[in-house]
Design an enzyme around this catalytic site. Structure first.
Site, PDB file in Angstrom:
ATOM      1  N   ASN A   9       0.888  -1.169   0.000  1.00 30.54           N
ATOM      2  CA  ASN A   9       0.000   0.000   0.000  1.00 30.54           C
ATOM      3  C   ASN A   9       0.922   1.214   0.000  1.00 30.54           C
ATOM      4  O   ASN A   9       1.506   1.555   1.017  1.00 30.54           O
ATOM      5  CB  ASN A   9      -0.882  -0.019   1.257  1.00 30.54           C
ATOM      6  CG  ASN A   9      -1.661   1.274   1.432  1.00 30.54           C
ATOM      7  OD1 ASN A   9      -1.769   2.090   0.514  1.00 30.54           O
ATOM      8  ND2 ASN A   9      -2.210   1.474   2.629  1.00 30.54           N
ATOM      9  N   LYS A  11       0.298   4.317  -0.372  1.00 35.26           N
ATOM     10  CA  LYS A  11      -0.238   5.562   0.205  1.00 35.26           C
ATOM     11  C   LYS A  11       0.111   6.738  -0.719  1.00 35.26           C
ATOM     12  O   LYS A  11       0.154   6.575  -1.933  1.00 35.26           O
ATOM     13  CB  LYS A  11       0.266   5.761   1.633  1.00 35.26           C
ATOM     14  CG  LYS A  11       0.037   4.511   2.485  1.00 35.26           C
ATOM     15  CD  LYS A  11       0.216   4.728   3.949  1.00 35.26           C
ATOM     16  CE  LYS A  11      -0.051   3.417   4.686  1.00 35.26           C
ATOM     17  NZ  LYS A  11      -0.014   3.543   6.133  1.00 35.26           N
ATOM     18  N   HIS A  95      -9.579   1.862   4.590  1.00 38.57           N
ATOM     19  CA  HIS A  95      -8.315   2.024   5.310  1.00 38.57           C
ATOM     20  C   HIS A  95      -8.509   3.027   6.449  1.00 38.57           C
ATOM     21  O   HIS A  95      -9.249   4.008   6.303  1.00 38.57           O
ATOM     22  CB  HIS A  95      -7.213   2.512   4.357  1.00 38.57           C
ATOM     23  CG  HIS A  95      -5.858   2.427   4.980  1.00 38.57           C
ATOM     24  ND1 HIS A  95      -5.413   3.372   5.873  1.00 38.57           N
ATOM     25  CD2 HIS A  95      -4.881   1.497   4.874  1.00 38.57           C
ATOM     26  CE1 HIS A  95      -4.203   3.014   6.289  1.00 38.57           C
ATOM     27  NE2 HIS A  95      -3.856   1.888   5.698  1.00 38.57           N
ATOM     28  N   GLU A  97      -6.800   5.341   7.493  1.00 43.13           N
ATOM     29  CA  GLU A  97      -6.487   6.745   7.146  1.00 43.13           C
ATOM     30  C   GLU A  97      -7.649   7.381   6.394  1.00 43.13           C
ATOM     31  O   GLU A  97      -7.911   8.578   6.541  1.00 43.13           O
ATOM     32  CB  GLU A  97      -5.173   6.789   6.345  1.00 43.13           C
ATOM     33  CG  GLU A  97      -3.977   6.525   7.259  1.00 43.13           C
ATOM     34  CD  GLU A  97      -2.780   5.867   6.594  1.00 43.13           C
ATOM     35  OE1 GLU A  97      -2.672   5.876   5.355  1.00 43.13           O
ATOM     36  OE2 GLU A  97      -1.934   5.324   7.341  1.00 43.13           O
ATOM     37  N   GLU A 167      -5.756  -4.304  10.526  1.00 45.22           N
ATOM     38  CA  GLU A 167      -4.688  -3.319  10.693  1.00 45.22           C
ATOM     39  C   GLU A 167      -4.919  -2.506  11.968  1.00 45.22           C
ATOM     40  O   GLU A 167      -5.668  -1.524  11.954  1.00 45.22           O
ATOM     41  CB  GLU A 167      -4.667  -2.366   9.499  1.00 45.22           C
ATOM     42  CG  GLU A 167      -4.391  -3.051   8.179  1.00 45.22           C
ATOM     43  CD  GLU A 167      -3.770  -2.081   7.181  1.00 45.22           C
ATOM     44  OE1 GLU A 167      -2.656  -2.368   6.722  1.00 45.22           O
ATOM     45  OE2 GLU A 167      -4.370  -1.031   6.902  1.00 45.22           O
ATOM     46  N   GLY A 173       2.508   2.449  10.660  1.00 45.13           N
ATOM     47  CA  GLY A 173       3.520   3.487  10.500  1.00 45.13           C
ATOM     48  C   GLY A 173       4.261   3.843  11.783  1.00 45.13           C
ATOM     49  O   GLY A 173       4.997   4.816  11.827  1.00 45.13           O
ATOM     50  N   SER A 212       3.067  -1.974  10.346  1.00 38.83           N
ATOM     51  CA  SER A 212       4.486  -2.217  10.561  1.00 38.83           C
ATOM     52  C   SER A 212       4.882  -3.666  10.298  1.00 38.83           C
ATOM     53  O   SER A 212       5.749  -4.212  10.982  1.00 38.83           O
ATOM     54  CB  SER A 212       4.915  -1.761  11.960  1.00 38.83           C
ATOM     55  OG  SER A 212       4.701  -0.369  12.113  1.00 38.83           O
TER      56      SER A 212
HETATM   57  P1  PGA Z   1       2.704   0.419   7.551  1.00 45.28           P
HETATM   58  O1  PGA Z   1       1.242   0.685   6.917  1.00 45.28           O
HETATM   59  O2  PGA Z   1       3.163  -0.910   7.013  1.00 45.28           O
HETATM   60  O3  PGA Z   1       3.542   1.560   7.073  1.00 45.28           O
HETATM   61  O4  PGA Z   1       2.533   0.380   9.029  1.00 45.28           O
HETATM   62  C1  PGA Z   1       0.335  -0.368   6.701  1.00 45.28           C
HETATM   63  C2  PGA Z   1      -0.955   0.163   6.139  1.00 45.28           C
HETATM   64  O5  PGA Z   1      -1.406   1.232   6.573  1.00 45.28           O
HETATM   65  O6  PGA Z   1      -1.563  -0.468   5.243  1.00 45.28           O
END
Ligand code: PGA
Length: 253
Positions: A9, A11, A95, A97, A167, A173, A212
């Site tokens: 992903n 982003k 997601h 976000e 998630e 992140g 992560s």
């Molecule tokens: P990350 O993000 O691996 O940077 O923690 C995962 C995601 O939000 O899909």
């Protein structure tokens, strides 16, 4: 036996140059790990470029979101039908976000899921709890509520052609990966909830872990019986790290 899926992903990241380098670098590991499905989800503006670069390779790709509508006066949106036209297999939906920064409610997510599936794309439904909810022990309740909202609108059979990504927001992140035990417990609970509706769906649906997931943590996560791969943010932008994650999925089989 469920096929593992390792999905990047990206982003809001990338340039024409970095996207070209990354996709070109991922074609070989995608081909070299035939028992693992490998996909990248790109910002909409790069999907056409990914389509050209990935043509004829084992690498699948998708979008990070899609609108509910297929056309009309919705400035700035990208429709599921448009995304499908560019050869995408997947579209991420819900997601955390998008839920947090774009006010996407469970209802919006359920309807986007419907529109994505209707266009012939596979929705990748993200669910997961905040740190506060985690600390209060509400993880399973939050995941169940988010999942039920989608089942209520789409029916359980819709999950015959969908992917779920657990998630935990506190892990996204932050470098704080959920332990394999924590993640496995949540994944098992998600599967148990699905089994109340349909054992077939519960047994067959891929449930990815995200938050992560990286070159160091992927293998132990993927070894867990109910973890079928990962949705990877930061580490998916680095070809060597993402390659190690893909290889971890093969090793964990
Ligand atoms: P990350 O993000 O691996 O940077 O923690 C995962 C995601 O939000 O899909």
């Amino acid at each position: 036996m469920r096929t593992p899926l390792v999905m990047g992903n990206w982003k809001l990241n990338g340039t024409k140059e970095s996207v070209t380098a990354l996709v070109n670098a991922l074609k070989a590991p995608a081909a070299a790990n035939p028992k693992v499905e490998v996909a990248v989800c790109a910002p909409a503006i790069f999907i056409g470029l990914v389509e050209q670069l990935a043509a004829g390779s084992a690498l699948k790709y998708g979008s990070e979101d899609a609108d509910i509508h297929n056309s009309g006066a919705f400035t700035g949106e990208n429709s599921p039908v448009m995304i499908k036209e560019f050869g995408c297999k997947y579209a991420i939906v819900g997601h955390s976000e998008r839920r947090a920064y774009h006010n996407e409610t469970d209802e919006v997510v359920a309807n986007k899921f419907k529109a994505i599936q209707a266009a012939g794309l596979v929705p990748v439904l993200c669910i997961g709890e905040s740190l506060e909810q985690f600390e209060k022990g509400e993880t399973n309740a939050v995941c169940e509520k988010q999942l039920k909202a989608v089942i209520d609108v789409n029916g359980i059979d819709a999950f015959k052609n969908a992917v779920i990504a657990y998630e935990p927001i506190w892990a996204i992140g932050t470098g704080k990966t959920a332990t394999p035990e924590i993640a496995q417990n949540v994944h098992a609970n998600i599967r148990a909830l699905l089994a109340k509706y349909s054992k077939d769906v519960a047994d067959s649906v891929q449930i990815l872990y995200g938050g992560s997931c990286n070159a160091k943590t992927a293998y132990d996560l993927f070894k867990q019986p109910d973890i079928d791969g990962g949705l990877v943010g930061g580490a998916s932008l680095k070809a060597p790290d993402f390659t190690t994650i893909i290889e971890s999925a093969t090793k964990a089989l």
